[in-house]
Design a protein around this motif. Structure first.
Motif, short mmCIF file in Angstrom:
data_model
loop_
_atom_site.label_atom_id
_atom_site.label_comp_id
_atom_site.label_asym_id
_atom_site.label_seq_id
_atom_site.Cartn_x
_atom_site.Cartn_y
_atom_site.Cartn_z
N SER A 47 -4.57 0.32 -12.22
CA SER A 47 -3.28 1.28 -12.57
C SER A 47 -2.85 1.61 -13.92
CB SER A 47 -2.08 0.65 -11.82
OG SER A 47 -1.90 -0.73 -12.36
N VAL A 48 -3.30 0.88 -14.74
CA VAL A 48 -3.17 0.93 -16.19
C VAL A 48 -3.61 2.30 -16.61
CG1 VAL A 48 -3.56 -0.18 -18.65
CG2 VAL A 48 -2.97 -1.51 -16.54
N TRP A 49 -4.92 2.67 -16.02
CA TRP A 49 -5.52 3.76 -16.55
C TRP A 49 -5.08 4.97 -15.89
CZ3 TRP A 49 -8.06 2.64 -20.97
CH2 TRP A 49 -8.52 1.47 -21.07
N VAL A 50 -4.16 4.80 -14.95
CA VAL A 50 -3.96 6.28 -14.11
C VAL A 50 -3.05 7.19 -15.28
CG1 VAL A 50 -2.65 6.82 -12.11
CG2 VAL A 50 -4.07 5.04 -11.94
N ASP A 51 -3.32 8.37 -15.07
CA ASP A 51 -2.55 9.38 -15.47
C ASP A 51 -1.73 10.25 -14.79
OD1 ASP A 51 -5.50 9.96 -18.21
OD2 ASP A 51 -3.54 8.51 -18.28
N TYR A 52 -2.33 10.34 -13.66
CA TYR A 52 -1.63 11.18 -12.79
C TYR A 52 -1.45 10.60 -11.31
CZ TYR A 52 -2.09 14.54 -16.44
OH TYR A 52 -2.14 15.26 -17.55
N TRP A 53 -0.57 10.70 -10.45
CA TRP A 53 -0.27 10.18 -9.11
C TRP A 53 0.15 11.49 -8.40
CZ3 TRP A 53 -1.26 5.21 -8.34
CH2 TRP A 53 -1.22 4.21 -9.08
N GLY A 54 -0.35 11.24 -6.88
CA GLY A 54 0.14 12.16 -6.00
C GLY A 54 1.04 11.81 -5.26
N GLN A 55 1.78 12.21 -4.19
CA GLN A 55 3.08 11.70 -3.54
C GLN A 55 2.72 10.77 -2.29
OE1 GLN A 55 6.35 12.50 -4.51
NE2 GLN A 55 5.12 13.20 -6.52
N GLY A 56 1.50 10.53 -1.99
CA GLY A 56 1.17 9.68 -0.97
C GLY A 56 1.20 10.39 0.39
N THR A 57 0.34 9.63 1.21
CA THR A 57 0.31 9.84 2.64
C THR A 57 0.57 8.58 3.40
OG1 THR A 57 -1.07 11.20 4.26
CG2 THR A 57 -2.27 9.96 2.80
N GLN A 58 1.04 8.63 4.51
CA GLN A 58 1.34 7.47 5.16
C GLN A 58 0.16 7.10 6.29
OE1 GLN A 58 3.74 5.03 4.97
NE2 GLN A 58 2.64 3.80 6.46
N VAL A 59 -0.36 5.93 6.39
CA VAL A 59 -1.19 5.55 7.23
C VAL A 59 -0.71 4.26 8.16
CG1 VAL A 59 -3.59 4.43 7.53
CG2 VAL A 59 -3.16 6.25 5.93
N THR A 60 -0.73 4.62 9.34
CA THR A 60 -0.15 3.64 9.97
C THR A 60 -1.38 3.00 11.36
OG1 THR A 60 2.15 4.20 9.73
CG2 THR A 60 1.77 2.89 11.58
N VAL A 61 -1.52 1.79 11.21
CA VAL A 61 -2.62 1.21 12.29
C VAL A 61 -1.76 0.51 13.19
CG1 VAL A 61 -4.75 -0.07 12.43
CG2 VAL A 61 -4.48 1.46 10.36
N SER A 62 -1.79 0.75 14.51
CA SER A 62 -1.33 0.06 15.63
C SER A 62 -2.51 -0.94 16.21
CB SER A 62 -0.82 0.90 16.54
OG SER A 62 -1.54 1.70 17.18
N SER A 63 -1.81 -2.14 16.68
CA SER A 63 -2.64 -2.88 17.48
C SER A 63 -2.88 -2.72 18.75
CB SER A 63 -2.04 -4.34 17.32
OG SER A 63 -0.72 -4.15 17.92
#
Length: 126
Positions: free
Chosen positions: A110-126
């Motif tokens: 993470s120290v080397w990250v210059d840009y980030w996206g907003q993210g996408t949710q992953v949900t895994v159900s049992s």
């Protein structure tokens, strides 16, 4: 302005698969390593996988080795994370990132990250 846009998240049963994609705009894409991070509720964001600018080197967190693969297409400014054999503990928000370099371990990526996206949710159900 640089934008990283993730897609492909969703709800899946344990053992299933998802393919996350990230498309970059206004970025000199093939000058950057590209990475995926996950952030579960109550936990810190952590590196999942990283791919070098030329695709020649890939690194994975121990928890996903053998289950996830990462690839990139420099002509299309995209990076993908193929997630197989998903587990409930993979549930998190997944972020695409552009980094100066991949690191040997995920701890310092993470120290080397210059840009980030907003993210996408992953949900895994049992």
């Amino acid at each position: 302005q640089v934008q990283l846009e993730e897609s492909g998240g969703g709800l899946v049963q344990a053992g299933g698969s998802l393919n996350l994609s990230c498309i970059a705009s206004s970025l000199n894409f093939d000058s950057y390593a590209m990475a995926w991070f996950s952030e579960a509720p109550g936990k810190e964001r952590e590196g999942v996988s990283c791919i070098a600018w030329d695709g020649e080197e890939t690194i994975f967190a121990d928890s996903v080795k053998g289950r996830f693969t990462i690839s990139r297409d420099n002509a299309k400014n995209t990076v993908t994370l193929q997630m197989n054999s998903l587990r409930v503990e993979d549930t998190a928000r997944y972020y695409c990132a552009a980094a100066s370099t991949c690191t040997v371990t995920m701890d310092t990526l993470s120290v080397w990250v210059d840009y980030w996206g907003q993210g996408t949710q992953v949900t895994v159900s049992s």
